[in-house]
Design a protein around this motif. Sequence first.
Motif, PDB file in Angstrom:
ATOM      1  N   SER A 348      -2.371  -5.874  -2.336  1.00 53.37           N
ATOM      2  CA  SER A 348      -2.348  -4.960  -1.200  1.00 53.37           C
ATOM      3  C   SER A 348      -3.387  -5.393  -0.166  1.00 53.37           C
ATOM      4  O   SER A 348      -4.526  -5.605  -0.523  1.00 53.37           O
ATOM      5  N   HIS A 349      -3.043  -5.461   1.068  1.00 52.42           N
ATOM      6  CA  HIS A 349      -1.677  -5.452   1.597  1.00 52.42           C
ATOM      7  C   HIS A 349      -1.479  -6.731   2.387  1.00 52.42           C
ATOM      8  O   HIS A 349      -1.159  -6.689   3.564  1.00 52.42           O
ATOM      9  N   TYR A 350      -1.717  -7.847   1.700  1.00 52.33           N
ATOM     10  CA  TYR A 350      -1.612  -9.162   2.363  1.00 52.33           C
ATOM     11  C   TYR A 350      -1.744 -10.220   1.278  1.00 52.33           C
ATOM     12  O   TYR A 350      -2.309  -9.944   0.206  1.00 52.33           O
ATOM     13  N   THR A 375       2.188  -1.480   9.848  1.00 55.34           N
ATOM     14  CA  THR A 375       2.216  -0.877  11.196  1.00 55.34           C
ATOM     15  C   THR A 375       2.043   0.637  11.109  1.00 55.34           C
ATOM     16  O   THR A 375       2.603   1.391  11.896  1.00 55.34           O
ATOM     17  N   HIS A 376       1.251   1.051  10.143  1.00 57.71           N
ATOM     18  CA  HIS A 376       1.135   2.464   9.777  1.00 57.71           C
ATOM     19  C   HIS A 376       0.775   3.383  10.945  1.00 57.71           C
ATOM     20  O   HIS A 376       1.191   4.532  11.001  1.00 57.71           O
ATOM     21  N   GLY A 377      -0.032   2.880  11.878  1.00 58.41           N
ATOM     22  CA  GLY A 377      -0.503   3.729  12.976  1.00 58.41           C
ATOM     23  C   GLY A 377       0.619   4.212  13.880  1.00 58.41           C
ATOM     24  O   GLY A 377       0.458   5.211  14.600  1.00 58.41           O
ATOM     25  N   ARG A 461       7.885   3.729  -4.935  1.00 58.37           N
ATOM     26  CA  ARG A 461       7.315   4.874  -4.225  1.00 58.37           C
ATOM     27  C   ARG A 461       5.805   4.880  -4.444  1.00 58.37           C
ATOM     28  O   ARG A 461       5.285   4.210  -5.340  1.00 58.37           O
ATOM     29  N   MET A 462       5.140   5.673  -3.607  1.00 53.56           N
ATOM     30  CA  MET A 462       3.714   5.856  -3.845  1.00 53.56           C
ATOM     31  C   MET A 462       3.387   7.338  -4.001  1.00 53.56           C
ATOM     32  O   MET A 462       3.937   8.169  -3.297  1.00 53.56           O
ATOM     33  N   TYR A 463       2.518   7.641  -4.962  1.00 55.74           N
ATOM     34  CA  TYR A 463       1.961   8.981  -5.145  1.00 55.74           C
ATOM     35  C   TYR A 463       2.988  10.053  -5.483  1.00 55.74           C
ATOM     36  O   TYR A 463       2.696  11.247  -5.337  1.00 55.74           O
ATOM     37  N   ILE A 528      -2.426   1.362  -9.796  1.00 56.01           N
ATOM     38  CA  ILE A 528      -3.438   2.329  -9.358  1.00 56.01           C
ATOM     39  C   ILE A 528      -3.893   1.970  -7.943  1.00 56.01           C
ATOM     40  O   ILE A 528      -4.051   0.793  -7.609  1.00 56.01           O
ATOM     41  N   TRP A 529      -4.058   2.995  -7.115  1.00 53.43           N
ATOM     42  CA  TRP A 529      -4.750   2.771  -5.838  1.00 53.43           C
ATOM     43  C   TRP A 529      -6.210   3.137  -6.031  1.00 53.43           C
ATOM     44  O   TRP A 529      -6.493   4.287  -6.237  1.00 53.43           O
ATOM     45  N   GLU A 530      -7.137   2.231  -5.996  1.00 51.66           N
ATOM     46  CA  GLU A 530      -7.018   0.824  -5.845  1.00 51.66           C
ATOM     47  C   GLU A 530      -8.081   0.164  -6.692  1.00 51.66           C
ATOM     48  O   GLU A 530      -8.800   0.845  -7.410  1.00 51.66           O
ATOM     49  N   ASN A 561     -15.136   8.181   4.005  1.00 51.11           N
ATOM     50  CA  ASN A 561     -15.250   7.499   2.705  1.00 51.11           C
ATOM     51  C   ASN A 561     -13.895   7.272   2.040  1.00 51.11           C
ATOM     52  O   ASN A 561     -13.842   6.946   0.864  1.00 51.11           O
ATOM     53  N   PHE A 562     -12.812   7.430   2.813  1.00 46.75           N
ATOM     54  CA  PHE A 562     -11.493   7.141   2.254  1.00 46.75           C
ATOM     55  C   PHE A 562     -11.362   5.657   1.883  1.00 46.75           C
ATOM     56  O   PHE A 562     -10.450   5.254   1.168  1.00 46.75           O
ATOM     57  N   VAL A 563     -12.315   4.871   2.362  1.00 48.97           N
ATOM     58  CA  VAL A 563     -12.312   3.438   2.054  1.00 48.97           C
ATOM     59  C   VAL A 563     -12.950   3.172   0.680  1.00 48.97           C
ATOM     60  O   VAL A 563     -12.942   2.046   0.193  1.00 48.97           O
ATOM     61  N   ALA A 564     -13.488   4.218   0.076  1.00 45.93           N
ATOM     62  CA  ALA A 564     -14.156   4.071  -1.231  1.00 45.93           C
ATOM     63  C   ALA A 564     -13.287   4.758  -2.278  1.00 45.93           C
ATOM     64  O   ALA A 564     -13.515   5.909  -2.632  1.00 45.93           O
ATOM     65  N   ASP A 565     -12.268   4.086  -2.733  1.00 41.34           N
ATOM     66  CA  ASP A 565     -11.319   4.715  -3.647  1.00 41.34           C
ATOM     67  C   ASP A 565     -10.865   3.727  -4.716  1.00 41.34           C
ATOM     68  O   ASP A 565      -9.685   3.620  -5.040  1.00 41.34           O
ATOM     69  N   GLY A 566     -11.855   3.028  -5.262  1.00 44.02           N
ATOM     70  CA  GLY A 566     -11.521   1.997  -6.237  1.00 44.02           C
ATOM     71  C   GLY A 566     -11.953   2.328  -7.652  1.00 44.02           C
ATOM     72  O   GLY A 566     -12.761   3.234  -7.896  1.00 44.02           O
TER      73      GLY A 566
HETATM   74  C1  IPT Z   1      -1.356   4.609   1.170  1.00 41.11           C
HETATM   75  C2  IPT Z   1      -1.592   3.218   1.683  1.00 41.11           C
HETATM   76  O1  IPT Z   1      -0.506   2.389   1.381  1.00 41.11           O
HETATM   77  C3  IPT Z   1      -2.823   2.601   1.163  1.00 41.11           C
HETATM   78  O2  IPT Z   1      -3.117   1.467   1.937  1.00 41.11           O
HETATM   79  C4  IPT Z   1      -3.972   3.559   1.181  1.00 41.11           C
HETATM   80  O3  IPT Z   1      -4.225   3.940   2.500  1.00 41.11           O
HETATM   81  C5  IPT Z   1      -3.595   4.769   0.406  1.00 41.11           C
HETATM   82  O4  IPT Z   1      -2.481   5.377   0.959  1.00 41.11           O
HETATM   83  C6  IPT Z   1      -4.666   5.813   0.412  1.00 41.11           C
HETATM   84  O5  IPT Z   1      -5.908   5.343   0.054  1.00 41.11           O
HETATM   85  S1  IPT Z   1      -0.422   5.425   2.414  1.00 41.11           S
HETATM   86  C7  IPT Z   1      -0.615   7.156   2.262  1.00 41.11           C
HETATM   87  C8  IPT Z   1      -0.052   7.804   3.488  1.00 41.11           C
HETATM   88  C9  IPT Z   1       0.074   7.678   1.083  1.00 41.11           C
END
Ligand code: IPT
Length: 1000
Positions: A348-350, A375-377, A461-463, A528-530, A561-566
């Motif tokens: 993920s994601h490259y 292109t999520h934005g 799917r995710m989640y 698992i994310w991530e 802190n959404f970037v800290a999810d490992g």
């Molecule tokens: C999903 C993303 O694919 C992933 O990159 C990351 O952002 C994750 O969520 C959350 O940490 S997309 C989300 C809208 C379910």
Amino acid sequence: MLSDRLDHASLDYVESRDPGQGRLAPRARYRSDAMSLDLNGDWRFRLADSLRALTPGFEAPDHDDSGWEHLPVPSSWQMRDIAGTPRFGTPAYTNLVYPFPVDPPRVPDANPTGEYRREFTLPEDWPDTGRGVLRFEGVDSAFAVYLNGVPLGDGKGSRLPTEFDATDALRPGRNVLAVRVHQWSAGSYLEDQDMWWLSGIFRPVALLHRPEDGVGDLFVHAEYDHLTGKGTLRVESDATGRVTVPELGLDLAVGERAEVPVEPWTAETPRLYDAELTTAGERVRLRIGFRTVTVSGGLLRVNGTPLLLRGVNRHEWDPDTGRTLTVGTMRQDIELMKRHNINAVRTSHYPPDGRFLDLCDELGLWVIDECDLETHGFYLNGWRNNPSADPAWRDALLDRMRRMVERDKNHASVIMWSLGNESGTGDNLRAMADWSHERDPGRPVHYEGDWDSGYVDVYSRMYADHAETDRIGRGTEDPTTDPELDEHRRSLPFILCEYGHAMGNGPGGLSEYQRLFEQHPRLQGGFIWEWIDHGVRRRTADGREFFAYGGDFGEVVHDGNFVADGLVFPDRVPSPGLTEFKKVVEPVAIRVDAAARTVSVRNGLDFADTGHLRFHWQVEDEGVPGGQGELTVPAVAAGDSIVVGWPRELSEAADAGPAGAERWLTVAARLAKDEPWAPAGHEVAWAQERLAPGAPVAAAAAPGTAGPAELRVDGGRITLGDGVFDAGTGRLVRLGTVPVEGPRLDVWRAPTDNDSRGRHGSEAEKWRAAGLDRLEHKVLSVEPGEGTLTVTTRVAAAGSDAALSAVYRWSAAPATASEGGAGGALRLTLEVRPLGAWDVTLPRVGLRAAVPAALSSVSWFGAGPHEAYPDTRAAARVGRFASDVDGLQTPYLFPQENGSRADVRWVGLAPAGGGEGLRLSGPSPFSFAARPWSSERLDAAAHPTELVRDGLVHLTVDAAQQGIGSASCGPGVLPEYRLLPAPTVLTVDWAVWGATAGTE
Ligand code: IPT
């Protein structure tokens, strides 16, 4: 300040959708004996803040760059000196929002641009025939290349290689390479991954000699037929040459096909064969794994066998260097994964650094290789103008797919191509899938973003929550939006490409997912994310280290802190979540049947037998090791089970031991010999069974055993046994010589990320609205009795008429509570009853108390060694553990509830250097936590460095905790782990812990 020499038109590529000019066709990445020159290392660097501030003639060989800065290549310029004062801009974190106006393909005028220069000397033995190729493994986000002042071309696609023909510009001796790299470009619209925005030449650069009559591209087709046990090999190439595989006795012409018996490659048995492709001008080393990937009968199979993916999503991350990783770090990731029973990676994601895939081939992981596309934005703008659906972007998207597939097509580990992530829907995605199917029919195509799944080979799917996942497993999910596609999608296997959001404390509910995966064949596991928290290592002004997250660099828009999810912290220290995942996905299921005196072993691997494991048993009495030994288990084939009887020594050990001690048997499966990813003895799986309960704890103090439980009222003080109470509040103030902030009802916890966020509103917001963080305790009565003290309180929040009745009944504790102490221990029975209307869950139900910080040494008998909550409990085992208070804290990047130990029978706290302490025990196990700060401070802090010690150890002792769930992105706490207000009784014995009793 655009100079005459800087032709404005030459910058048009920045805002062009065109993927690049002057580039060579994409090809496989391989190791060759042709010469090459490593161009990594120290480069000259200058950062311009916009295209208007570029250096005129920066590319001229004689340009004077002596005043420029230095920057290592590979690196991202924002990461330079990041621990101190970042030198060139700062990292910026957003999840989906673009940090610039959405106006594709235009980007802001404020477009930081790095000007890079370096000299190199062409080695004297550099051949004068053939060609010279400049290869960039990754440049973020767009760049133009000049050699000796001659423009070679430009490129985009940050996580993909780009090659330029340098032959005509190359000179003998001294050469000057100049590269201009732009932070923003049209390509940025395709690179909206949830991560830090970083720029620069962040992957290696080299000058490659391409010999005449050398290899251009090559495609290894190495299949395995599980019915015949034969592999077929055919190497396709634009070159003429021969392919040799000495171990197989093969010597084939390019294009020729051979069929021979082979050992197949799987992630469990990563068998590679060394091979060579030799042409007149070049020798290329290959490592070939024979395997066949299919989707058939509705299942994803390798070599005919359906897979169960125990996967993680892996971003490339290092807290000091960002997305520039050493091979050592890549290997560390894989070793850590393999040691935690992970068998699959979604990149993920490259596409990752190519060397990572070499290691996946070698060490064995199933890989979903994902294209550099997100292109999520556009979602935030109603998906208007989404590049996935706009024909003007088709070439750019196809170019990215092509460059990934061509680079990585010879990796045995890559079993699926993914088109990208979160890029909405559109025909350009279909075009990518079509191209991929055509070019590489041997690999299925994955994409999650189009739930109709018309052009993919797996439903992803995710989640999805447990209930929906279950329906998908049964094939009873809701139909597709396009009715025509429904039948196709129902025929597909299913994977959760993201689940178990590992943000902060958690994720909870993994065991329940795993049960579904094991129950329904269609559910082939997930990722698992991530993998890792993308925290950036920094220092506070006074030099204390911490990991920064979004907003810590003053970004205008950011996602905190959404970037800290490992599953691992930024420094790759495993979090409790990783330990939990390891247990939940353990590939070998061990069950102990104490009555039948047997152990059953089920091999959940898909290919390998259990011959690589040996089994070990250990009996413990109240956590103290008793007998142990080996358990002989014949090799169990993949998917099979076996039941073995206990050896005589185990039976004897089970029957021996001190009377009255709680006795447990642990059986573990360990590596029999060193593996490339872990040493012999490494534990893979385990199970525990209780052999004997502890002696029942007396329900009340038996007369004559309870010590001096005489009650005295003396002014403002009440004395009962070893305890001294405040007569007004009824709170314990001292036990023996230890000052105590006496226990009282407590339901608050510093909200976890999973408590604070959620699709359906935040649990923590409801808690705060109900005032659970600001409850007031009103003492209704303090009643001394015959050797007892009863304190009745009503606990409620301002503005609310709902309350909790809390009654504290103190009496003498049974003698067993004292455990080496002198008697005089106290029993507290807390009775909690909800009064009035309650419509929220409770974070926890228990007690809080505090003792002096000197009581820093903790030992307990219960579940451990790490934290465990009701739905993250699988990996904690019953035993005797010790730690200091600091060691009990889990340093989540964003402070939150952590560190609670489950199923504790007793816990002792003592001064580190010896002396009188405190021992808590009870007739029923409880959860406990000990912290150098209060829950309120934990709640208030945004970084661990903001946590302030206050001279106390804060204790929480709980009858119950709300589960953790994974609502920060995914389902909340499952109903069975929700804690609803209900009458609750918690009994805890409080004893003075003698100076020696604590130190075993
Ligand atoms: C999903 C993303 O694919 C992933 O990159 C990351 O952002 C994750 O969520 C959350 O940490 S997309 C989300 C809208 C379910």
